[in-house]
Design a protein around this motif. Sequence first.
Motif, short mmCIF file in Angstrom:
data_model
loop_
_atom_site.label_atom_id
_atom_site.label_comp_id
_atom_site.label_asym_id
_atom_site.label_seq_id
_atom_site.Cartn_x
_atom_site.Cartn_y
_atom_site.Cartn_z
N GLY A 5 -5.35 10.57 -10.69
CA GLY A 5 -6.80 10.42 -10.63
C GLY A 5 -7.28 9.52 -9.51
O GLY A 5 -8.48 9.36 -9.33
N ARG A 6 -6.35 8.91 -8.76
CA ARG A 6 -6.76 7.95 -7.73
C ARG A 6 -7.40 8.65 -6.54
O ARG A 6 -6.96 9.70 -6.09
N ILE A 7 -8.43 7.99 -6.01
CA ILE A 7 -9.01 8.39 -4.72
C ILE A 7 -8.91 7.19 -3.80
O ILE A 7 -9.48 6.13 -4.08
N THR A 8 -8.15 7.33 -2.73
CA THR A 8 -7.94 6.25 -1.77
C THR A 8 -8.48 6.67 -0.42
O THR A 8 -8.87 7.82 -0.21
N ARG A 9 -8.48 5.73 0.53
CA ARG A 9 -8.99 6.06 1.87
C ARG A 9 -8.32 5.18 2.91
O ARG A 9 -7.82 4.09 2.63
N PHE A 10 -8.33 5.68 4.13
CA PHE A 10 -7.95 4.90 5.30
C PHE A 10 -9.16 4.92 6.22
O PHE A 10 -9.73 5.98 6.49
N ALA A 11 -9.58 3.73 6.69
CA ALA A 11 -10.85 3.63 7.41
C ALA A 11 -10.66 2.86 8.72
O ALA A 11 -11.05 1.70 8.82
N PRO A 12 -10.10 3.49 9.74
CA PRO A 12 -9.89 2.81 11.02
C PRO A 12 -11.14 2.79 11.89
O PRO A 12 -12.06 3.61 11.71
N SER A 13 -11.17 1.86 12.83
CA SER A 13 -12.23 1.80 13.84
C SER A 13 -11.69 2.36 15.15
O SER A 13 -10.59 1.94 15.57
N PHE A 38 -6.65 11.59 -0.87
CA PHE A 38 -6.60 10.63 0.24
C PHE A 38 -7.68 11.03 1.24
O PHE A 38 -7.70 12.17 1.71
N LEU A 39 -8.59 10.10 1.54
CA LEU A 39 -9.72 10.38 2.41
C LEU A 39 -9.61 9.56 3.69
O LEU A 39 -9.00 8.49 3.71
N LEU A 40 -10.21 10.10 4.74
CA LEU A 40 -10.29 9.39 6.02
C LEU A 40 -11.75 9.07 6.30
O LEU A 40 -12.64 9.91 6.07
N ARG A 41 -12.00 7.86 6.79
CA ARG A 41 -13.35 7.45 7.19
C ARG A 41 -13.26 6.75 8.53
O ARG A 41 -12.39 5.91 8.73
N ILE A 42 -14.16 7.08 9.43
CA ILE A 42 -14.17 6.45 10.75
C ILE A 42 -15.24 5.36 10.76
O ILE A 42 -16.43 5.64 10.61
N GLU A 43 -14.80 4.11 10.94
CA GLU A 43 -15.73 2.97 10.93
C GLU A 43 -16.17 2.69 12.37
O GLU A 43 -15.58 1.87 13.07
N VAL A 73 -14.92 14.51 8.01
CA VAL A 73 -14.62 13.09 7.88
C VAL A 73 -15.94 12.30 7.89
O VAL A 73 -16.83 12.59 8.69
N MET A 74 -16.06 11.33 6.99
CA MET A 74 -17.24 10.46 7.02
C MET A 74 -17.17 9.54 8.23
O MET A 74 -16.13 8.95 8.51
N VAL A 203 -20.94 0.31 0.46
CA VAL A 203 -21.79 1.50 0.30
C VAL A 203 -20.96 2.77 0.50
O VAL A 203 -21.10 3.75 -0.25
N ASP A 204 -20.08 2.77 1.49
CA ASP A 204 -19.30 3.97 1.80
C ASP A 204 -18.22 4.24 0.76
O ASP A 204 -17.94 5.40 0.42
#
Length: 282
Positions: A5-13, A38-43, A73-74, A203-204
């Motif tokens: 059930g886990r939702i994780t993310r990696f959020a690199p700049s 597993f989600l990716l987010r661009i900061e 990708v967010m 927020v994200d």
Amino acid sequence: MPPEGRITRFAPSPTGPLHLGHAYAALVASQRAVAGRFLLRIEDIDQSRCRTEFEAQIYEDLRWLGLRWPEPVMRQSTRLPAYRAALEKLAALGVIYPCSCTRADIRAALSAPQEMAAVHGPDGLVYPGTCRARPMEQALPDDALRLNMRAALSHCGPLSFIETGPLHDALHPLDPDWMIENVGDVVLSRRDMGTSYHLSVVVDDAAQGITEVTRGDDLFEASFIHVLLQALLELPRPSYYHHKLIRDDSGKRLAKRDNARAIAQLRAEEASAQDIRLMLGL
């Protein structure tokens, strides 16, 4: 929460090439998701430093490592309306104020004879409160916006968060006195950005439904700020998993200038994705 059930993310700049520390963070987040997501987010809120070529390299390096994520990708640069809405909610609560102080102003104020010794917190030097009495009606375009820590804490009852990582595995309560003295009035909206790391990440993570935040141990103390913001903004509270930092031979944490340990450089030297996992102890 069970792994499925886990939702994780990696959020690199995208401000430089990914290095071994980024690879470790991304792989840990992916492993923690297991059968979840597993989600990716661009900061990319710091547009003065972010580059499209670095963002493209992020996607290429992560795919080479064997990671996959849902599209699209967010990207934080598209999320400014959400950050403004969060700031408006905090303003309505009366817990933020405009601040015109520069870093030099803060250092000068803290070095004045009547001030106590400067304290370094998770957001840098603890702000001395120079602009705290300014109302939001006086906010100018070049002002930052700060959280009034004492006022913010008065809006919340007892708060805590669950840490599942091996370095801090426990239930961690927020100590209001510690927050005031050692964290202080953190910046929630920086000049020319319209937001800050602390506001955006909270927020994200809520928008993406993140249930477990995985990240480096250097951000452990920032979690206390984030839990407080989640309470003020009435957002879900994830659990946290802070992992070890990857360091160089001298024990220094890796930075994006460490090109010798950049994933792209290691690929050019014909390292395999499995080699990288072995180097990282995965």
